[in-house]
Motif scaffolding. Structure first.
Motif, PDB file in Angstrom:
ATOM      1  N   UNK A 108     -66.957  -7.908  -5.892  1.00 31.47           N
ATOM      2  CA  UNK A 108     -66.654  -6.932  -4.851  1.00 31.47           C
ATOM      3  C   UNK A 108     -66.803  -5.509  -5.367  1.00 31.47           C
ATOM      4  N   UNK A 109     -66.788  -4.588  -4.455  1.00 35.54           N
ATOM      5  CA  UNK A 109     -66.813  -3.165  -4.846  1.00 35.54           C
ATOM      6  C   UNK A 109     -65.389  -2.700  -5.047  1.00 35.54           C
ATOM      7  N   UNK A 110     -65.247  -1.589  -5.789  1.00 33.89           N
ATOM      8  CA  UNK A 110     -63.935  -1.046  -6.097  1.00 33.89           C
ATOM      9  C   UNK A 110     -63.871   0.407  -5.669  1.00 33.89           C
ATOM     10  N   UNK A 111     -62.800   0.744  -4.978  1.00 39.08           N
ATOM     11  CA  UNK A 111     -62.574   2.130  -4.590  1.00 39.08           C
ATOM     12  C   UNK A 111     -61.964   2.882  -5.771  1.00 39.08           C
ATOM     13  N   UNK A 112     -62.238   4.163  -5.815  1.00 40.29           N
ATOM     14  CA  UNK A 112     -61.755   4.964  -6.939  1.00 40.29           C
ATOM     15  C   UNK A 112     -60.229   4.995  -7.014  1.00 40.29           C
ATOM     16  N   UNK A 113     -59.540   4.778  -5.897  1.00 43.06           N
ATOM     17  CA  UNK A 113     -58.077   4.790  -5.932  1.00 43.06           C
ATOM     18  C   UNK A 113     -57.527   3.612  -6.721  1.00 43.06           C
ATOM     19  N   UNK A 131     -71.508  -0.035 -12.935  1.00 40.79           N
ATOM     20  CA  UNK A 131     -72.942  -0.306 -12.876  1.00 40.79           C
ATOM     21  C   UNK A 131     -73.648   0.488 -11.794  1.00 40.79           C
ATOM     22  N   UNK A 132     -72.904   0.799 -10.719  1.00 44.32           N
ATOM     23  CA  UNK A 132     -73.541   1.500  -9.609  1.00 44.32           C
ATOM     24  C   UNK A 132     -72.493   2.283  -8.827  1.00 44.32           C
ATOM     25  N   UNK A 133     -72.833   3.532  -8.488  1.00 39.91           N
ATOM     26  CA  UNK A 133     -71.983   4.344  -7.619  1.00 39.91           C
ATOM     27  C   UNK A 133     -72.540   4.226  -6.208  1.00 39.91           C
ATOM     28  N   UNK A 191     -69.043   7.423  -1.220  1.00 41.84           N
ATOM     29  CA  UNK A 191     -67.713   7.339  -0.602  1.00 41.84           C
ATOM     30  C   UNK A 191     -66.696   6.743  -1.566  1.00 41.84           C
ATOM     31  N   UNK A 192     -66.829   7.098  -2.841  1.00 44.80           N
ATOM     32  CA  UNK A 192     -65.880   6.734  -3.887  1.00 44.80           C
ATOM     33  C   UNK A 192     -65.793   5.230  -4.133  1.00 44.80           C
ATOM     34  N   UNK A 193     -66.865   4.492  -3.901  1.00 52.75           N
ATOM     35  CA  UNK A 193     -66.902   3.047  -4.149  1.00 52.75           C
ATOM     36  C   UNK A 193     -67.852   2.774  -5.316  1.00 52.75           C
ATOM     37  N   UNK A 194     -67.496   1.787  -6.138  1.00 55.95           N
ATOM     38  CA  UNK A 194     -68.267   1.488  -7.340  1.00 55.95           C
ATOM     39  C   UNK A 194     -68.415  -0.015  -7.521  1.00 55.95           C
ATOM     40  N   UNK A 195     -69.528  -0.415  -8.121  1.00 55.13           N
ATOM     41  CA  UNK A 195     -69.749  -1.792  -8.567  1.00 55.13           C
ATOM     42  C   UNK A 195     -69.424  -1.826 -10.048  1.00 55.13           C
ATOM     43  N   UNK A 196     -68.763  -2.910 -10.482  1.00 50.38           N
ATOM     44  CA  UNK A 196     -68.345  -3.037 -11.879  1.00 50.38           C
ATOM     45  C   UNK A 196     -68.874  -4.330 -12.475  1.00 50.38           C
ATOM     46  N   UNK A 197     -69.005  -4.335 -13.817  1.00 49.24           N
ATOM     47  CA  UNK A 197     -69.276  -5.574 -14.536  1.00 49.24           C
ATOM     48  C   UNK A 197     -68.340  -5.621 -15.731  1.00 49.24           C
ATOM     49  N   UNK A 241     -69.880   7.750 -13.465  1.00 53.57           N
ATOM     50  CA  UNK A 241     -71.330   7.546 -13.515  1.00 53.57           C
ATOM     51  C   UNK A 241     -71.589   6.145 -14.059  1.00 53.57           C
ATOM     52  N   UNK A 242     -72.739   5.565 -13.728  1.00 54.61           N
ATOM     53  CA  UNK A 242     -73.069   4.263 -14.326  1.00 54.61           C
ATOM     54  C   UNK A 242     -72.999   4.345 -15.852  1.00 54.61           C
ATOM     55  N   UNK A 243     -72.335   3.357 -16.438  1.00 50.80           N
ATOM     56  CA  UNK A 243     -72.152   3.318 -17.882  1.00 50.80           C
ATOM     57  C   UNK A 243     -70.744   3.704 -18.309  1.00 50.80           C
ATOM     58  N   UNK A 244     -69.981   4.363 -17.439  1.00 48.25           N
ATOM     59  CA  UNK A 244     -68.604   4.733 -17.766  1.00 48.25           C
ATOM     60  C   UNK A 244     -67.729   3.480 -17.808  1.00 48.25           C
TER      61      UNK A 244
END
Length: 132
Positions: free
Chosen positions: A125-130, A105-107, A110-116, A74-77
């Motif tokens: 770039x976005x990151x896949x959960x794998x 920061x954002x889910x 399809x298991x992709x996330x934005x990070x800071x 979730x955002x904030x993790x």
């Protein structure tokens, strides 16, 4: 398996050239009847083989899925990301395998996330959960 594929029993190569009881005492009419019966049963044998194959695949799938853990963020993790996924360069055999922590920061689905990062800078770039 040979009979399912080629619709007849196999002859051993040694039996083809030399006369044996199996080849000399054969009744061709009875043999043809037996082949017709085998052809009638062939579809049933194929169905049984398909059922066994489906059961085996289902068993393997159940075994594999028992080990898979569903994970989501979730955002904030806070997460670490894999260095192999970042393509940052060769860190060597003894280099760190993970970088972070980063905040989700954002889910994106399809298991992709934005990070800071910890400084608040958004990763490009976005990151896949794998890779998390």
């Amino acid at each position: 398996m040979f009979s399912i594929t080629y619709e007849t029993e196999a002859d051993i190569p040694a039996e083809i050239g030399k006369p044996t009881i199996r080849t000399t005492e054969v009744d061709l009419e009875q043999n043809n009847e037996a082949l017709e019966i085998n052809l009638d049963l062939l579809e049933e044998r194929r169905e049984e083989a398909a059922i066994r194959k489906a059961k085996s695949k289902a068993k393997i799938k159940k075994y594999y899925n028992a080990k898979v853990r569903n994970t989501s963020f979730k955002p904030g993790d806070l997460v670490y990301h894999n260095n192999n996924g970042s393509l940052a360069g060769d860190t060597g055999k003894l280099g760190p395998k993970w970088e972070g922590p980063y905040e989700v920061t954002e889910a994106l689905g399809k298991r992709a996330y934005k990070l800071k990062d910890r400084d608040g800078k958004q990763l490009s770039r976005t990151w896949n959960i794998s890779n998390l």
